[in-house]
Design an enzyme around this catalytic site. Structure first.
Site, PDB file in Angstrom:
ATOM      1  N   ARG A   1      10.268   1.277 -57.855  1.00  0.00           N
ATOM      2  CA  ARG A   1      10.563   1.142 -56.432  1.00  0.00           C
ATOM      3  C   ARG A   1      10.361  -0.291 -55.937  1.00  0.00           C
ATOM      4  O   ARG A   1      11.144  -0.808 -55.163  1.00  0.00           O
ATOM      5  CB  ARG A   1       9.661   2.088 -55.635  1.00  0.00           C
ATOM      6  CG  ARG A   1      10.059   2.202 -54.197  1.00  0.00           C
ATOM      7  CD  ARG A   1       9.217   3.261 -53.518  1.00  0.00           C
ATOM      8  NE  ARG A   1       8.342   2.662 -52.548  1.00  0.00           N
ATOM      9  CZ  ARG A   1       8.706   2.320 -51.314  1.00  0.00           C
ATOM     10  NH1 ARG A   1       9.921   2.565 -50.910  1.00  0.00           N
ATOM     11  NH2 ARG A   1       7.866   1.779 -50.492  1.00  0.00           N
TER      12      ARG A   1
ATOM     13  N   LYS B   1      13.460  18.570 -47.017  1.00  0.00           N
ATOM     14  CA  LYS B   1      14.712  17.806 -46.881  1.00  0.00           C
ATOM     15  C   LYS B   1      15.789  18.684 -46.266  1.00  0.00           C
ATOM     16  O   LYS B   1      15.895  19.865 -46.628  1.00  0.00           O
ATOM     17  CB  LYS B   1      15.212  17.361 -48.268  1.00  0.00           C
ATOM     18  CG  LYS B   1      14.231  16.523 -49.037  1.00  0.00           C
ATOM     19  CD  LYS B   1      14.719  16.221 -50.453  1.00  0.00           C
ATOM     20  CE  LYS B   1      13.677  15.404 -51.189  1.00  0.00           C
ATOM     21  NZ  LYS B   1      13.960  15.262 -52.625  1.00  0.00           N
TER      22      LYS B   1
ATOM     23  N   GLU C   1      10.351  10.930 -60.098  1.00  0.00           N
ATOM     24  CA  GLU C   1       8.960  10.495 -60.117  1.00  0.00           C
ATOM     25  C   GLU C   1       8.427  10.571 -61.543  1.00  0.00           C
ATOM     26  O   GLU C   1       8.517  11.611 -62.193  1.00  0.00           O
ATOM     27  CB  GLU C   1       8.149  11.436 -59.211  1.00  0.00           C
ATOM     28  CG  GLU C   1       6.808  10.913 -58.814  1.00  0.00           C
ATOM     29  CD  GLU C   1       6.878  10.046 -57.538  1.00  0.00           C
ATOM     30  OE1 GLU C   1       7.997   9.717 -57.082  1.00  0.00           O
ATOM     31  OE2 GLU C   1       5.807   9.692 -57.030  1.00  0.00           O
TER      32      GLU C   1
ATOM     33  N   LYS D   1       1.556  16.045 -46.161  1.00  0.00           N
ATOM     34  CA  LYS D   1       0.508  15.715 -47.137  1.00  0.00           C
ATOM     35  C   LYS D   1      -0.646  16.704 -47.019  1.00  0.00           C
ATOM     36  O   LYS D   1      -1.088  17.005 -45.910  1.00  0.00           O
ATOM     37  CB  LYS D   1      -0.021  14.305 -46.881  1.00  0.00           C
ATOM     38  CG  LYS D   1       1.038  13.237 -47.019  1.00  0.00           C
ATOM     39  CD  LYS D   1       1.004  12.593 -48.369  1.00  0.00           C
ATOM     40  CE  LYS D   1       0.276  11.306 -48.258  1.00  0.00           C
ATOM     41  NZ  LYS D   1       0.182  10.511 -49.404  1.00  0.00           N
TER      42      LYS D   1
ATOM     43  N   ASP E   1      10.050  15.501 -87.080  1.00  0.00           N
ATOM     44  CA  ASP E   1       9.705  14.168 -87.596  1.00  0.00           C
ATOM     45  C   ASP E   1      10.496  13.819 -88.841  1.00  0.00           C
ATOM     46  O   ASP E   1      10.890  12.674 -89.042  1.00  0.00           O
ATOM     47  CB  ASP E   1       8.202  14.093 -87.893  1.00  0.00           C
ATOM     48  CG  ASP E   1       7.415  13.967 -86.604  1.00  0.00           C
ATOM     49  OD1 ASP E   1       8.041  13.596 -85.585  1.00  0.00           O
ATOM     50  OD2 ASP E   1       6.209  14.248 -86.616  1.00  0.00           O
TER      51      ASP E   1
ATOM     52  N   TYR F   1      16.364  13.366 -56.478  1.00  0.00           N
ATOM     53  CA  TYR F   1      17.256  12.834 -55.437  1.00  0.00           C
ATOM     54  C   TYR F   1      18.418  12.057 -56.043  1.00  0.00           C
ATOM     55  O   TYR F   1      18.218  11.195 -56.893  1.00  0.00           O
ATOM     56  CB  TYR F   1      16.437  11.929 -54.512  1.00  0.00           C
ATOM     57  CG  TYR F   1      17.227  11.254 -53.411  1.00  0.00           C
ATOM     58  CD1 TYR F   1      18.093  11.980 -52.588  1.00  0.00           C
ATOM     59  CD2 TYR F   1      17.094   9.888 -53.174  1.00  0.00           C
ATOM     60  CE1 TYR F   1      18.808  11.349 -51.575  1.00  0.00           C
ATOM     61  CE2 TYR F   1      17.796   9.253 -52.158  1.00  0.00           C
ATOM     62  CZ  TYR F   1      18.658   9.998 -51.362  1.00  0.00           C
ATOM     63  OH  TYR F   1      19.357   9.377 -50.371  1.00  0.00           O
TER      64      TYR F   1
ATOM     65  N   CYS G   1     -27.920 -10.595 -59.535  1.00  0.00           N
ATOM     66  CA  CYS G   1     -28.484 -11.914 -59.834  1.00  0.00           C
ATOM     67  C   CYS G   1     -29.449 -12.404 -58.750  1.00  0.00           C
ATOM     68  O   CYS G   1     -30.014 -13.486 -58.883  1.00  0.00           O
ATOM     69  CB  CYS G   1     -27.360 -12.925 -60.057  1.00  0.00           C
ATOM     70  SG  CYS G   1     -26.457 -13.299 -58.548  1.00  0.00           S
TER      71      CYS G   1
ATOM     72  N   ASP H   1       2.762  13.265 -57.440  1.00  0.00           N
ATOM     73  CA  ASP H   1       1.957  12.078 -57.190  1.00  0.00           C
ATOM     74  C   ASP H   1       2.057  11.135 -58.386  1.00  0.00           C
ATOM     75  O   ASP H   1       1.231  11.135 -59.279  1.00  0.00           O
ATOM     76  CB  ASP H   1       0.504  12.501 -56.954  1.00  0.00           C
ATOM     77  CG  ASP H   1      -0.281  11.397 -56.292  1.00  0.00           C
ATOM     78  OD1 ASP H   1       0.335  10.400 -55.894  1.00  0.00           O
ATOM     79  OD2 ASP H   1      -1.509  11.529 -56.187  1.00  0.00           O
TER      80      ASP H   1
ATOM     81  N   SER I   1      10.900   5.220 -48.406  1.00  0.00           N
ATOM     82  CA  SER I   1       9.827   6.206 -48.549  1.00  0.00           C
ATOM     83  C   SER I   1       9.981   7.243 -47.437  1.00  0.00           C
ATOM     84  O   SER I   1      10.855   7.124 -46.580  1.00  0.00           O
ATOM     85  CB  SER I   1       8.477   5.517 -48.476  1.00  0.00           C
ATOM     86  OG  SER I   1       8.384   4.849 -47.256  1.00  0.00           O
TER      87      SER I   1
HETATM   88  S1  IVH Z   1      12.657  12.201 -52.001  1.00  0.00           S
HETATM   89  C1  IVH Z   1      14.967   8.932 -49.527  1.00  0.00           C
HETATM   90  N1  IVH Z   1      11.287  14.053 -53.227  1.00  0.00           N
HETATM   91  O1  IVH Z   1       7.259  10.288 -52.343  1.00  0.00           O
HETATM   92  C2  IVH Z   1      13.961   9.904 -49.994  1.00  0.00           C
HETATM   93  N2  IVH Z   1      10.265  11.916 -52.965  1.00  0.00           N
HETATM   94  O2  IVH Z   1       7.183   8.403 -49.595  1.00  0.00           O
HETATM   95  C3  IVH Z   1      13.681   9.839 -51.432  1.00  0.00           C
HETATM   96  N3  IVH Z   1       8.051  11.743 -54.007  1.00  0.00           N
HETATM   97  O3  IVH Z   1       8.742   7.171 -52.825  1.00  0.00           O
HETATM   98  C4  IVH Z   1      12.430  10.486 -51.849  1.00  0.00           C
HETATM   99  N4  IVH Z   1       7.972  13.793 -54.774  1.00  0.00           N
HETATM  100  O4  IVH Z   1       7.998   8.437 -54.876  1.00  0.00           O
HETATM  101  C5  IVH Z   1      11.292  12.775 -52.792  1.00  0.00           C
HETATM  102  N5  IVH Z   1      10.229  15.804 -54.329  1.00  0.00           N
HETATM  103  C6  IVH Z   1      10.238  14.537 -53.902  1.00  0.00           C
HETATM  104  C7  IVH Z   1       9.141  13.656 -54.140  1.00  0.00           C
HETATM  105  C8  IVH Z   1       9.201  12.345 -53.636  1.00  0.00           C
HETATM  106  C9  IVH Z   1       7.333  12.634 -54.698  1.00  0.00           C
HETATM  107  C10 IVH Z   1       7.591  10.368 -53.683  1.00  0.00           C
HETATM  108  C11 IVH Z   1       8.588   9.284 -53.934  1.00  0.00           C
HETATM  109  C12 IVH Z   1       8.747   8.549 -52.649  1.00  0.00           C
HETATM  110  C13 IVH Z   1       7.551   9.016 -51.866  1.00  0.00           C
HETATM  111  C14 IVH Z   1       7.913   9.165 -50.420  1.00  0.00           C
END
Ligand code: IVH
Length: 683
Positions: free
Chosen positions: A136, A287, A172, A311, A38, A225, A408, A117, A83
């Site tokens: 987004r 991925k 995120e 999920k 600080d 990403y 009410c 999340d 997404s």
């Molecule tokens: S990759 C083109 N990696 O999940 C793909 N997404 O429905 C780009 N999310 O909108 C997303 N953790 O907000 C990716 N390790 C992760 C993630 C992640 C959370 C979210 C992200 C995205 C949604 C996918």
């Protein structure tokens, strides 16, 4: 200190503080005490205020928050923000693997990551300096929240090492659990509603207008990403390693998997391991690692074909449904809430659960005294998802949905095509009155930010507010000293809010200022059903004043562009009530704008559709004022510079990156005065 020395010192301090920020927020390995940090930061701020010409766009002092913004600009994503398709079972992952192998052949590798999340964000760096952060939105375009994102300490303002001149990375933004709990406790203590979950809290924080307030929220960000193989590397994993080297926070909880068994192992480990994390995850993202294979697989309209998310299933418990209460929301919607025999679910004792509406009760065939399944999703209030009919006993009784408002006593109504029951007594039902008052002061309405939910509740409880016209009757003497005791929860002491002189004067000033709000927003503030901000704008510019709207017939209303039967009926209905007319008269007497300003309706096209980027701090107008003038005179506002930009209006302290970009594209850089002279023949 002479100028040269100051510049050297500022550069030194910026770099030193950047290093400490990185150690603390990215590596979690601080090498200096908070106190010493600080002191250094204060020294930097002091020098920057003495020599503002040396303020760097990557200065850590900017993390404490910049200028508040009224609206976030919309920015089109360079790479659409897609997404992921969701799966809930191992079979679906096996199917995904089969689909992938059909295209890529058998030599394939996956990267498994946690699914954070929070809210996704796209960060753009120009020459290594954070230029823009965009949410987004709808995937095609999002909100420019750069000033707020700058306050997130783990996001680098300046990149390390090698990086492309223009670079975009996605990640995120989330709120760690400890910070979330602290924030909610503090909110409850001052009588503000707690956030339902960390994701809502993070999203609420990111959308706040004042970055200095955002800076108080302990937001964090994982990057996951890099779109478009901008780093020219063979794999996704490499792109993350490179990003890490640039200073980004990349999670270490990542694994490269060769087959579905390894993927299942990762999922299994984290379905338990997630409980140890200081942030929420709602699944696992899988991925394809090779970027060449990703390209081969491509995208569908909505999702990449090279990734999928698994999920976690919500945790579930079984217990007895004892009774049902009904709650009336701010809009008059009535929600059934189940009282349950207390049961332990995901670490907390659950006594209440939402049943949403009468259709849900009917479809689940839930009855009082049934044994029901309760799940905890993303919200704090768990929900009932089913009935164990095997345990149904003679005690079981069908639910008879309440016919009257529990607040009410008015008879409830339900439209054929809507699931919810409503209390139609919108002007006299307490939660609905409070809802209307809160809507009136909200940011997009009258923007009286010195009032909030807690204070409105106090004024309402003390009979000082009944309808929205009452705001303008408030006098300081009535407010001074008002007090409310908030009972402490979980053995904590009671706390009290009281209206001190400063609070009262801020409230009165805020209300007074709202008299400058243009007519179209006043119309929106009234809370007429289906009259949102856009409809209000259309009505205001067509009818010009409130009297004309009041007198308008159904036919005249539906003649207006985009006004349909539903809206027209609602407007007619609202103006048919004498008490609403009386509110309008009182607002008019108080000096609230009930007609368009002379110049508001007219606009000129002198700027002929040219697009402008406004950047920096100005002397004669605020940035928002300049933007309003641009639109008023037929120009367009954009936030980033491209070859299509007409002009860059440059104020003080504009970032060097913007100037460079404008020069690169040959965009004329003009001053505030130059701009004013462009519109002067008319202004
Ligand atoms: S990759 C083109 N990696 O999940 C793909 N997404 O429905 C780009 N999310 O909108 C997303 N953790 O907000 C990716 N390790 C992760 C993630 C992640 C959370 C979210 C992200 C995205 C949604 C996918």
């Amino acid at each position: 200190m002479i100028r040269e020395e100051a510049k050297i010192k500022i550069d030194e301090l910026v770099e030193l503080l950047q290093k400490h920020n990185y150690n603390y927020y990215v590596l979690s390995n601080p090498t200096i005490s908070d106190y010493d940090f600080d002191i250094l930061l204060k020294e930097l701020e002091q020098l920057e205020s003495q020599f503002p010409e040396f303020l760097r766009p990557d200065s850590p002092s900017l993390r404490v928050g910049g200028e508040p913004s009224k609206n976030f600009e919309t920015v089109v994503h360079k790479y659409p923000m897609l997404s992921l398709s969701n799966t809930y079972s191992e079979e679906e992952i096996t199917d995904f693997d089969t689909r992938v192998r059909k295209v890529t052949g058998d030599d394939v590798e996956y990267v498994c990551e946690l699914k954070y999340d929070g809210l996704s964000i796209g960060l753009t760096y120009i020459n290594g300096i954070l230029e823009q952060a965009v949410t987004r939105g709808d995937g095609v375009q999002g909100d420019d929240v750069t000033n707020n994102v700058r306050t997130i300490k783990s996001i680098p303002l300046k990149l390390h090492g090698d990086f492309p001149n223009e670079f975009e990375i996605r990640g995120e933004i989330f709120l760690p659990l400890d910070g979330f709990n602290k924030m909610n406790n503090a909110r409850e203590e001052i009588g503000e509603q707690a956030f339902a979950n960390p994701r809502n809290a993070a999203s609420g924080s990111l959308k706040m207008q004042d970055p200095t307030e955002v800076a108080q929220r302990p937001l964090d960000c994982f990057l996951y990403y890099v779109p478009g193989n901008q780093l020219d590397v063979p794999t996704h994993y490499d792109s993350l390693l490179e990003s890490k080297k640039m200073g980004f926070k990349v999670s270490k909880n990542i694994a490269v998997c060769r087959n579905t068994n390894e993927i299942f192992e990762f999922i299994n480990d984290w379905s338990y391991g997630r409980k140890q994390l200081n942030y929420e995850i709602d699944g696992i993202v899988i991925k394809v690692n090779s970027l060449a294979q990703q390209k081969q697989l491509g995208f569908t309209a909505k999702n990449p074909r090279w990734a999928i998310s698994y999920k976690f299933k919500a945790e579930r418990a079984e217990t007895k449904l004892l009774s049902i209460d009904y709650q009336v929301g701010r809009t008059g919607a009535v929600t059934p809430v189940a009282n349950l025999k207390p049961v332990l679910l995901a670490g907390t004792t659950v006594k209440r659960a939402s049943l949403h509406n009468s259709d849900v009760i009917k479809n689940l065939d839930v009855r009082i005294n049934d044994s029901v399944y309760v799940e905890k999703g993303g919200e704090i209030i768990p929900k009932i998802v089913g009935v164990n009919t095997k345990l149904r006993s003679l005690e079981s009784r069908p639910v008879i949905f309440t016919s009257h408002c529990p607040e009410c006593g008015t008879s409830l109504t339900k439209k054929e095509d809507e699931a919810a029951h409503y209390c139609p007594n919108e002007d006299h039902c307490p939660p609905q009155i409070k809802g209307k008052l809160e809507h009136f002061i909200s940011r997009k309405a009258m923007n009286i930010d010195s009032l909030g939910e807690g204070k409105i509740e106090m004024l309402y409880d003390n009979n000082l507010l009944v309808d929205v016209a009452d705001f303008y009757q408030l006098v300081p003497e009535e407010l001074l000293g008002l007090e409310k005791i908030i009972p402490g929860k979980n053995g904590k002491k009671d706390s009290r809010i009281s209206f001190q002189a400063k609070t009262v004067s801020n409230i009165i000033i805020g209300i007074e200022k709202s008299k400058d709000i243009p007519f179209e927003r006043v119309l929106f503030s009234l809370g007429i059903r289906y009259v949102g901000a856009t409809v209000a704008k259309k009505l205001a510019s067509h009818f010009k004043n409130i009297e004309a709207i009041e007198k308008a017939t159904f036919e005249e209303l539906i003649e207006v562009d985009e006004i349909g039967i539903r809206i027209a009926e609602s407007v007619i209905n609202w103006f048919s009530k004498p008490e609403h007319i009386s509110i309008i008269r009182k607002l008019g007497e108080a000096g609230v704008k009930l007609e368009l300003e002379e110049s508001e309706g007219e606009s000129s096209n002198i700027l002929n559709g040219s697009s402008f980027v406004v950047s920096g701090v100005f002397e004669k107008h605020s940035r928002d004022e300049i933007k309003t003038l641009i639109e008023k005179f037929g120009g367009k506002n954009t936030s980033s510079i491209s070859s299509k930009t007409g002009y860059l209006i440059a104020g003080n302290n504009m970032g060097p990156a913007k100037r460079k970009k404008a020069e690169k594209f040959g965009v004329p850089i003009i001053s505030e005065d130059d701009f004013v002279s462009m519109i002067e023949p008319i202004a």
